[in-house]
Structure formats: structure tokens, C-alpha cells
Design an enzyme around this catalytic site. Structure first.
Site, PDB file in Angstrom:
ATOM      1  N   CYS A  85      55.787  86.155  19.276  1.00  0.00           N
ATOM      2  CA  CYS A  85      55.825  86.760  20.464  1.00  0.00           C
ATOM      3  C   CYS A  85      55.431  88.197  20.502  1.00  0.00           C
ATOM      4  CB  CYS A  85      57.072  86.658  21.342  1.00  0.00           C
ATOM      5  SG  CYS A  85      56.967  87.383  22.895  1.00  0.00           S
TER       6      CYS A  85
ATOM      7  N   CYS B 198      58.033  90.783  22.166  1.00  0.00           N
ATOM      8  CA  CYS B 198      59.620  91.066  21.517  1.00  0.00           C
ATOM      9  C   CYS B 198      59.736  90.784  19.977  1.00  0.00           C
ATOM     10  CB  CYS B 198      60.648  90.418  22.138  1.00  0.00           C
ATOM     11  SG  CYS B 198      60.652  88.389  22.075  1.00  0.00           S
TER      12      CYS B 198
ATOM     13  N   CYS C  84      52.100  75.037  16.321  1.00  0.00           N
ATOM     14  CA  CYS C  84      53.347  74.301  15.893  1.00  0.00           C
ATOM     15  C   CYS C  84      54.590  74.979  16.177  1.00  0.00           C
ATOM     16  CB  CYS C  84      53.366  73.709  14.367  1.00  0.00           C
ATOM     17  SG  CYS C  84      54.457  72.368  13.909  1.00  0.00           S
TER      18      CYS C  84
END
Length: 131
Positions: A90, A93, A113
């Protein structure tokens, strides 16, 4: 200093998202989710994958052929476990999500995945499922 993720995530979700762990295949709560909606980062809520890009890759983890238009998924080289792979994380974060492989369906040819434990799902009707 308190680790806000350690305080808010389950031990398993913390291990996957903050320590780059991998859940066992075919065990994730979001593997068989088929409703329309969005997959969000479990740590910060960033939009990661729209449900329409999900497909059954048969690999044991939720798989997507593209990320959301918000482009919250980043890439970096991963040479752990004696393999050369591309980790996905991500961008908001730095949560570990899983890996991406070049064997997915068109139009992108990519297979993101992803560990269920790194995501939550929100349906278009407002139902929420924790990964």
C-alpha cells in the site's frame, strides 16, 4: 512509542501487513467473495482493487488483474526465500499486500496475488467483510 498497527490489528494481520508474512493458501476470508465493491487496505482504508478486476486464479489467494484508479498499490523487488518476485504494498501506509506476477488475464496480463488478511471488503450495498 506505541505501534498503532500492533494495537489495532490481529496478530495474524500484523504479521502479514507489517512483517511481510503470507497467509496459508485457500484460508482467506476474501478468497471466495464475489459481490461488487472495493477491496481496501486493512491498515489505512486506501482503495486497492475494484471487485470487477478479481478473478479465480486457482492459486489460493484473492487475485486481481488491475488495481484501482487511485493507484494506491506500489511495487518493489523481493528476493526473499531464494526467489525473485515483485512485492506489492500500500502506497499510503506501506502495508505488505502480496506479490504481482505476469501470468494474469487480459487486459493487463497481471496477477496481483493478495493476502486476504491485508484487506477489507466493502460491497456496493455497504456490507463490510474483514479479511
Amino acid at each position: 512509542m506505541t505501534d498503532k498497527y500492533k494495537d489495532t490489528l490481529s496478530d495474524e494481520a500484523y504479521w502479514v501487513t507489517r512483517q511481510a508474512g503470507t497467509e496459508r493458501p485457500f484460508t482467506g476470508a476474501l478468497l471466495n467473495e464475489t459481490r461488487d465493491g472495493y477491496y481496501l487496505c486493512k491498515c489505512c482504508g486506501a482503495k486497492l482493487f475494484p471487485a470487477e478486476t478479481k478473478f479465480d486464479a486457482g492459486c489460493g489467494w484473492p487475485s486481481f488483474y488491475d488495481q484501482s484508479d487511485d493507484s494506491n498499490v506500489g511495487f518493489r523487488e523481493d528476493h526473499t526465500h531464494g526467489m525473485a518476485r515483485t512485492e506489492i504494498f500500500c502506497k499510503q501506509c506501506d502495508a505488505h499486500l502480496g506479490h504481482v506476477f505476469p501470468d494474469g488475464p487480459e487486459p493487463t496480463g497481471q496477477r496481483y496475488c493478495v493476502n486476504s488478511l491485508s484487506m477489507n471488503f466493502t460491497s456496493n450495498e455497504g456490507d463490510k467483510v474483514e479479511g
